[in-house]
Each structure stands twice: as C-alpha cells, then as structure tokens.
Motif scaffolding. Structure first.
Motif, PDB file in Angstrom:
ATOM      1  N   PHE A   1       0.744  -1.131   0.040  1.00  0.00           N
ATOM      2  CA  PHE A   1       0.117  -0.003   0.076  1.00  0.00           C
ATOM      3  C   PHE A   1       0.986   1.445   0.213  1.00  0.00           C
TER       4      PHE A   1
ATOM      5  N   THR B   1       1.529   3.825  -3.435  1.00  0.00           N
ATOM      6  CA  THR B   1       0.933   4.886  -3.160  1.00  0.00           C
ATOM      7  C   THR B   1       2.128   5.930  -3.352  1.00  0.00           C
TER       8      THR B   1
ATOM      9  N   GLY C   1       3.019   6.221  -7.192  1.00  0.00           N
ATOM     10  CA  GLY C   1       2.123   7.011  -7.909  1.00  0.00           C
ATOM     11  C   GLY C   1       2.423   8.421  -7.682  1.00  0.00           C
ATOM     12  N   LEU C   2       2.698   9.053  -6.438  1.00  0.00           N
ATOM     13  CA  LEU C   2       2.925  10.185  -6.030  1.00  0.00           C
ATOM     14  C   LEU C   2       4.321  10.586  -6.924  1.00  0.00           C
TER      15      LEU C   2
ATOM     16  N   LEU D   1      -3.947  10.864  -4.556  1.00  0.00           N
ATOM     17  CA  LEU D   1      -2.912  10.147  -4.122  1.00  0.00           C
ATOM     18  C   LEU D   1      -2.240  10.618  -2.840  1.00  0.00           C
TER      19      LEU D   1
ATOM     20  N   VAL E   1      -4.227   9.431  -0.099  1.00  0.00           N
ATOM     21  CA  VAL E   1      -4.266   8.128   0.235  1.00  0.00           C
ATOM     22  C   VAL E   1      -2.793   7.952   0.695  1.00  0.00           C
ATOM     23  N   MET E   2      -1.978   8.780   0.739  1.00  0.00           N
ATOM     24  CA  MET E   2      -0.659   8.685   1.354  1.00  0.00           C
ATOM     25  C   MET E   2      -0.725   9.272   2.900  1.00  0.00           C
TER      26      MET E   2
ATOM     27  N   ALA F   1      -1.968   5.879   4.299  1.00  0.00           N
ATOM     28  CA  ALA F   1      -0.753   4.939   4.438  1.00  0.00           C
ATOM     29  C   ALA F   1       0.206   5.304   5.829  1.00  0.00           C
TER      30      ALA F   1
END
Ligand code: HEM
Ligand code: HEM
Length: 166
Positions: free
Chosen positions: A17, A21, A24-25, A62, A65-66, A69
């Motif tokens: 995860f 992430t 993606g960032l 993202l 999402v970070m 995480a």
C-alpha cells in the motif's frame, strides 16, 4: 539453518500500500516537473494547462491516500521501532519529510498569496524527491543492519575463538 530475526517488520499489504502510493505520487509529481520545466514554467507560452491539471488531480488524490498509508505506520510501526532503538534517524527523517510535504500541500491548495505559494511549491518539489529517496533508504537500512541473530552468532564465534586461544 539461521533464522533471521526482524524487529519491526510491517505486513505485506501495508508495505505494498505504501510503496504503490509513493510510486504514484513520484510518477505524477515527476511528470508534472518535467512537463512544467520543459515548457518554460508558469510563464511558458506553450504550457499544457489541461495535462498539468490532470496530473495534479491524480497527485492530489494520491496525497490523501498517502495520509492514510502514513497513519497506518504511525499507529504501530513507529512506536515499536522506537522502542527497539533501530533505524531511528532515517525513520524520524521520513516522518519529518512526510509532515512538511503534507503541510506544503495545504499551502499549495489554499494559499492566495503568490510568494508564499511559490515558496511552498519549491520546498514541496525538493522534499518530494527527498522522500522518494528517504523511504527506500529507511527500508534498506534493515538489510544493512545486523539482526540480533547475526550479532549473537558473531558474539558466539568470538567467544569460541577466545576460549580455544587460551
Ligand atoms: C521513528 C520512526 C521510525 C522508526 C524508529 C522505524 C523503525 C524501523 C525498523 C527498525 C525497521 C526494520 C524492520 C525489520 O527489522 O524488519 C523499519 C522498516 C520499515 N519502515 Fe520504519 N520506522 C520509523 C518510521 C517509519 C515511517 C514513518 C514509515 C512509513 C511511512 C516507515 C516504513 C517502514 C517500512 C516500509 C519498512 C520495511 C518493513 C519491512 O520490510 O517489513 N517507517 N522501520
Ligand atoms: C505526502 C506526500 C505528498 C502529498 C500529500 C502531496 C500533495 C500535493 C498536493 C495536494 C499538491 C497540490 C495539487 C494541486 O495544485 O492541484 C501537490 C503538488 C505537487 N506535488 Fe505533491 N504531494 C506529495 C508528495 C510528492 C512527491 C513525492 C513529489 C515528487 C516526486 C511531489 C511533487 C509535486 C509537484 C511537482 C507539485 C506541483 C507543485 C505546484 O503546483 O507548484 N509531491 N502535491
């Protein structure tokens, strides 16, 4: 066979995860930087606004999402790692970098002041690259650090060598 003891391992799903992430960032952030600077920056005549905006939509999502995480790691991993007394310097560095990235992201979203926004943008870009390097470094440190099992084995063999020398 020697069983390597790990002091603060994270479950596979948590690691995946985090890594996905972060990737993606990194991809959306780097693509933005390459296109932005290649087209002359904010004042570029041929600045592809639509493409840069699209990248920032994915990047902004993202970013949320970070935060999730990071929260997962703050819950258990950080406290356990701190108590174990290992990888503290790189662990704290990762936390500071993520904290400043999240703070500068808020400035990028909400500041109406151009000078402040430019400063936040520059800091965010530099630390963005920094965290993409710092997290793999923190993870790699566990491989570089001798585990307790390896240290115990080294101490045993040193003791054996000393006693046979007497
Ligand atoms: C003071 C803060 C921190 C400390 C003391 C710390 C400590 C550690 C230690 C000791 C390990 C090695 C684990 C092992 O032996 O298997 C480790 C690995 C790791 N840490 Fe941290 N950490 C901290 C912060 C963070 C943060 C904030 C993140 C992510 C947002 C993070 C992500 C990871 C990951 C992904 C690994 C690799 C885990 C594995 O391979 O199973 N750490 N950390
Ligand atoms: C905790 C991690 C991160 C969070 C929460 C975050 C969040 C954000 C947010 C909310 C924005 C503003 C989006 C917009 O203007 O629509 C932004 C912009 C940006 N981010 Fe990130 N980001 C993070 C990590 C990264 C990383 C790792 C990189 C690069 C490798 C990066 C590079 C950029 C760039 C180049 C911009 C555009 C700056 C500007 O508009 O002046 N970010 N980020």
């Amino acid at each position: 066979m020697l069983e390597v003891q790990r002091t603060n391992s994270a479950p596979l799903w948590q690691r995946l995860f985090l890594y996905l992430t972060l990737s993606g960032l990194a991809v959306t952030g780097s693509a933005w930087m390459i296109i932005h600077y290649a087209t002359g920056g904010f004042s570029g005549e041929h600045r592809p606004y639509a493409m840069l905006h699209q990248l920032m939509i994915y990047h902004g999502i993202l970013g949320y999402v970070m935060a999730i995480a990071t929260g997962i790691f703050l819950g258990q991993h950080v406290a356990a790692g701190w108590r174990a007394g290992r990888s503290r310097a790189t662990g704290v560095s990762v936390m500071i970098l993520l904290g400043v990235l999240m703070s500068t992201a808020l400035v990028l979203y909400y500041s109406g002041n151009d000078a402040l926004r430019s400063l936040a943008s520059l800091v965010h870009q530099i630390l963005g690259v920094g965290v993409v390097l710092a997290i793999p470094l923190h993870v790699a440190q566990r491989i570089a650090q001798p585990t307790r099992a390896v240290r115990a084995m080294a101490a045993d063999s040193a003791r054996e060598t000393n006693s046979s020398a007497v």
